[in-house]
Design an enzyme around this catalytic site. Structure first.
Site, short mmCIF file in Angstrom:
data_model
loop_
_atom_site.label_atom_id
_atom_site.label_comp_id
_atom_site.label_asym_id
_atom_site.label_seq_id
_atom_site.Cartn_x
_atom_site.Cartn_y
_atom_site.Cartn_z
N LYS A 215 0.82 -1.21 0.00
CA LYS A 215 0.00 0.00 0.00
C LYS A 215 0.86 1.26 0.00
O LYS A 215 0.49 2.25 -0.61
CB LYS A 215 -0.98 0.00 1.18
CG LYS A 215 -2.10 -1.02 1.00
CD LYS A 215 -3.24 -0.82 1.99
CE LYS A 215 -4.41 -1.71 1.66
NZ LYS A 215 -5.52 -1.63 2.62
N LYS A 310 -7.81 -9.82 -5.76
CA LYS A 310 -9.01 -10.00 -4.94
C LYS A 310 -9.99 -8.86 -5.16
O LYS A 310 -9.58 -7.74 -5.46
CB LYS A 310 -8.64 -10.17 -3.47
CG LYS A 310 -8.57 -8.90 -2.67
CD LYS A 310 -8.46 -9.19 -1.20
CE LYS A 310 -8.50 -7.90 -0.41
NZ LYS A 310 -9.80 -7.26 -0.35
N LYS A 313 -12.72 -3.12 -1.94
CA LYS A 313 -13.42 -1.83 -1.89
C LYS A 313 -12.58 -0.74 -2.51
O LYS A 313 -13.08 0.20 -3.10
CB LYS A 313 -13.71 -1.44 -0.44
CG LYS A 313 -14.80 -2.23 0.21
CD LYS A 313 -15.17 -1.56 1.52
CE LYS A 313 -14.90 -2.49 2.68
NZ LYS A 313 -13.63 -2.23 3.37
P1 ATP Z 1 -9.92 -2.29 1.29
O1 ATP Z 1 -9.68 -2.41 -0.19
O2 ATP Z 1 -10.30 -0.93 1.76
O3 ATP Z 1 -8.82 -2.92 2.10
P2 ATP Z 1 -11.46 -4.67 1.47
O4 ATP Z 1 -12.39 -4.94 0.36
O5 ATP Z 1 -10.15 -5.41 1.43
O6 ATP Z 1 -11.24 -3.12 1.57
P3 ATP Z 1 -11.67 -4.92 4.33
O7 ATP Z 1 -12.51 -3.94 5.07
O8 ATP Z 1 -10.18 -4.70 4.31
O9 ATP Z 1 -12.20 -4.99 2.82
O10 ATP Z 1 -11.95 -6.37 4.85
C1 ATP Z 1 -13.11 -6.72 5.58
C2 ATP Z 1 -13.24 -8.21 5.64
O11 ATP Z 1 -13.57 -8.70 4.34
C3 ATP Z 1 -11.95 -8.94 6.05
O12 ATP Z 1 -12.33 -10.04 6.86
C4 ATP Z 1 -11.38 -9.41 4.74
O13 ATP Z 1 -10.59 -10.59 4.90
C5 ATP Z 1 -12.66 -9.71 3.96
N1 ATP Z 1 -12.45 -9.56 2.52
C6 ATP Z 1 -12.08 -8.44 1.89
N2 ATP Z 1 -12.01 -8.66 0.57
C7 ATP Z 1 -12.34 -9.96 0.37
C8 ATP Z 1 -12.45 -10.80 -0.78
N3 ATP Z 1 -12.22 -10.35 -2.00
N4 ATP Z 1 -12.83 -12.08 -0.61
C9 ATP Z 1 -13.08 -12.56 0.62
N5 ATP Z 1 -12.99 -11.83 1.75
C10 ATP Z 1 -12.62 -10.54 1.63
MG MG Z 2 -8.57 -4.97 2.90
#
Ligand code: ATP
Ligand code: MG
Length: 447
Positions: A215, A310, A313
């Site tokens: 990051k 993956k 968000k």
């Molecule tokens: P950011 O991009 O802001 O990091 P994110 O989509 O990775 O957002 P987080 O808030 O970091 O989401 O993660 C929240 C939860 O969702 C965590 O338990 C993480 O492991 C899970 N998670 C995030 N993305 C995925 C994905 N693509 N598949 C499965 N689980 C996910």
């Molecule tokens: Mg994340």
């Protein structure tokens, strides 16, 4: 320093079926009271966790029992079947024999950042699993808003995203009669403990975090905020504050949980036990050392525009994800435009077809079918046939969630009350931990 590399499986491509977890446990009431040494008798066991013989605290006294494994056939992307982490629990043997016994639930904490719209990955990888966990465990689910500011963010959107995320937890089935739902920044102990833990965290541990490296590189190294580096210490605080037994973790958070465990061991060693007792404290372990709970299904949902990244968000293109609140048209459009390939038929587990694997897996999970059923149903389909089927399944699955979300959001008072109650319950637990840490670290008690 304690190292247990096998606790966290190596990243690997093929889908594997994953065992479901099941828990039922009884421990003696005095075991419960003597938190620390005695609680270790009913720790979660991982079949591939290395035995821990560490100089820190009393965790070498962990009594591990073999896990009971319950197969299901839901896919998990990114976990090597040779390194499966069987997060399952067997009925524990109390360390001391007791005549009376009571049932206690292990505690689980988890949260999602309000950094944007909750997407299918967050739902299938985290929130959907919480819904089944809340029946078996004592659960605390929070919206990790303090983490959402580690990278530049939209100040105008933060509180809205926080409310939306909380409402979606409930809409997805988190039940406030079973789980505490709250906003991380509403419980001050998170930041307080983070500072205390920070003094015990070697900077080298933080520098080696992959997420920080990735990051910060993306954000332009020197300009990133210090919070991006120290974020894992806040995550450790989130977990250790609640003396959590288990933490559901996706692939992306495994290294941070490993750091949490090491930090817990370190603080227990530096300040716990007899040293704490000499200061008038309880003695023993200050923190429980939490174990990872790898979600049983849908552990990694991949981007719609790149089957090797993956779903996230923070990915720049909204076309890369299905948000839980996407309209029917938006879902149809995203599926229509998602990346595919030109192989004949559709199949799971072909490493040359990550997008195909991902879309079939999503379809399988949201329709609750077995992998075999989906493989058979879709083997002779082409993308033109499959995409409308997947679109309809997604719309059908998300529609009730969206309806519940609207209902919850239409009653502002209700959500506020849920969050206030959740924060109050969480603070009751968290404040005890923070006071213990202050005491063990030698601070003057406030009168
Ligand atoms: P950011 O991009 O802001 O990091 P994110 O989509 O990775 O957002 P987080 O808030 O970091 O989401 O993660 C929240 C939860 O969702 C965590 O338990 C993480 O492991 C899970 N998670 C995030 N993305 C995925 C994905 N693509 N598949 C499965 N689980 C996910
Ligand atoms: Mg994340």
């Amino acid at each position: 320093m304690f190292k247990c590399p096998n606790v966290f499986p190596q990243h690997h491509n093929p889908l594997v079926s994953y065992p479901k977890t099941e828990l039922s446990e009884t421990v003696s009431s005095s075991t419960n009271k003597k938190m620390g040494r005695s609680l270790l008798s009913h720790f979660l066991n991982l079949s591939n966790a290395c035995p821990r013989f560490t100089s820190y605290g009393n965790s070498s006294k962990l009594q591990r029992t073999l896990p009971m494994i319950h197969q299901n056939h839901l896919p998990l992307v990114g976990v090597n079947s040779n390194h499966r982490c069987y997060c399952s629990v067997s009925a524990p043997e109390p360390t001391v024999s007791e005549s009376s016994s009571t049932s206690i639930k292990r505690r689980i904490v988890s949260g999602v950042q309000p950094t944007g719209s909750i997407h299918l990955g967050n739902y299938l990888g985290a929130i959907k699993n919480w819904v089944s966990l809340q029946d078996t465990y004592e659960t605390l689910f929070f919206i990790v808003d303090l983490h959402a500011i580690t990278l530049p963010y939209d100040v105008q959107q933060l509180s809205k995203a926080t409310r939306d995320t909380a409402a979606l937890y409930l809409a997805c089935g988190v039940d406030t009669s079973k789980a505490s739902v709250f906003v991380q920044s509403h419980v001050r102990a998170h930041v307080e403990l983070m500072w205390l833990l920070g003094s015990a965290t070697p900077i080298g541990w933080l520098n080696r975090m992959i997420q920080f490296k990735e990051k910060s590189r993306k954000a332009g190294d020197e300009n990133v905020g210090v919070a991006l580096l120290t974020y894992p210490v806040l995550m450790a605080s989130d977990i250790l504050l609640y003396q959590s037994d288990l933490v559901p973790v996706g692939e992306d958070q495994k290294q941070h949980l490993e750091l949490t465990r090491e930090l817990a061991e370190r603080v227990n060693h530096l300040y716990g036990g007899r040293k704490w007792k000499k200061l008038g404290g309880r003695g023993g372990l200050i923190f429980k050392v939490p174990e990872p709970l790898i979600p049983p299904a849908g552990a990694r949902v991949m981007s719609l525009t790149d089957g090797l990244s993956k779903m996230s968000k923070s990915a720049t293109s909204d076309l890369s994800r299905i948000n839980l609140l996407d309209s029917k048209d938006a879902i149809a459009n995203k599926i229509k435009r998602c990346k595919t390939d030109s192989f004949p038929g559709l199949e799971f587990d072909n490493p040359d077809r990550p997008e195909c694997n991902n879309l079939l897996s999503i379809y399988q999970i949201i329709t609750n079918k077995t992998k075999e059923e989906v493989a058979q149903e879709c083997q002779s389909m082409n993308w033109g046939t499959f995409k409308p089927v997947l679109t309809d399944a997604l719309i059908d699955h998300l529609q009730p969630i969206q309806a519940r979300y609207e209902e919850i959001m239409s009653d502002t008072g209700y959500l506020d009350q849920v969050l206030a109650e959740g924060a109050s319950k969480a603070a009751d637990i968290a404040d005890v931990t923070v006071s213990n840490v202050y005491q063990a670290m030698g601070f003057l008690k406030r009168r």
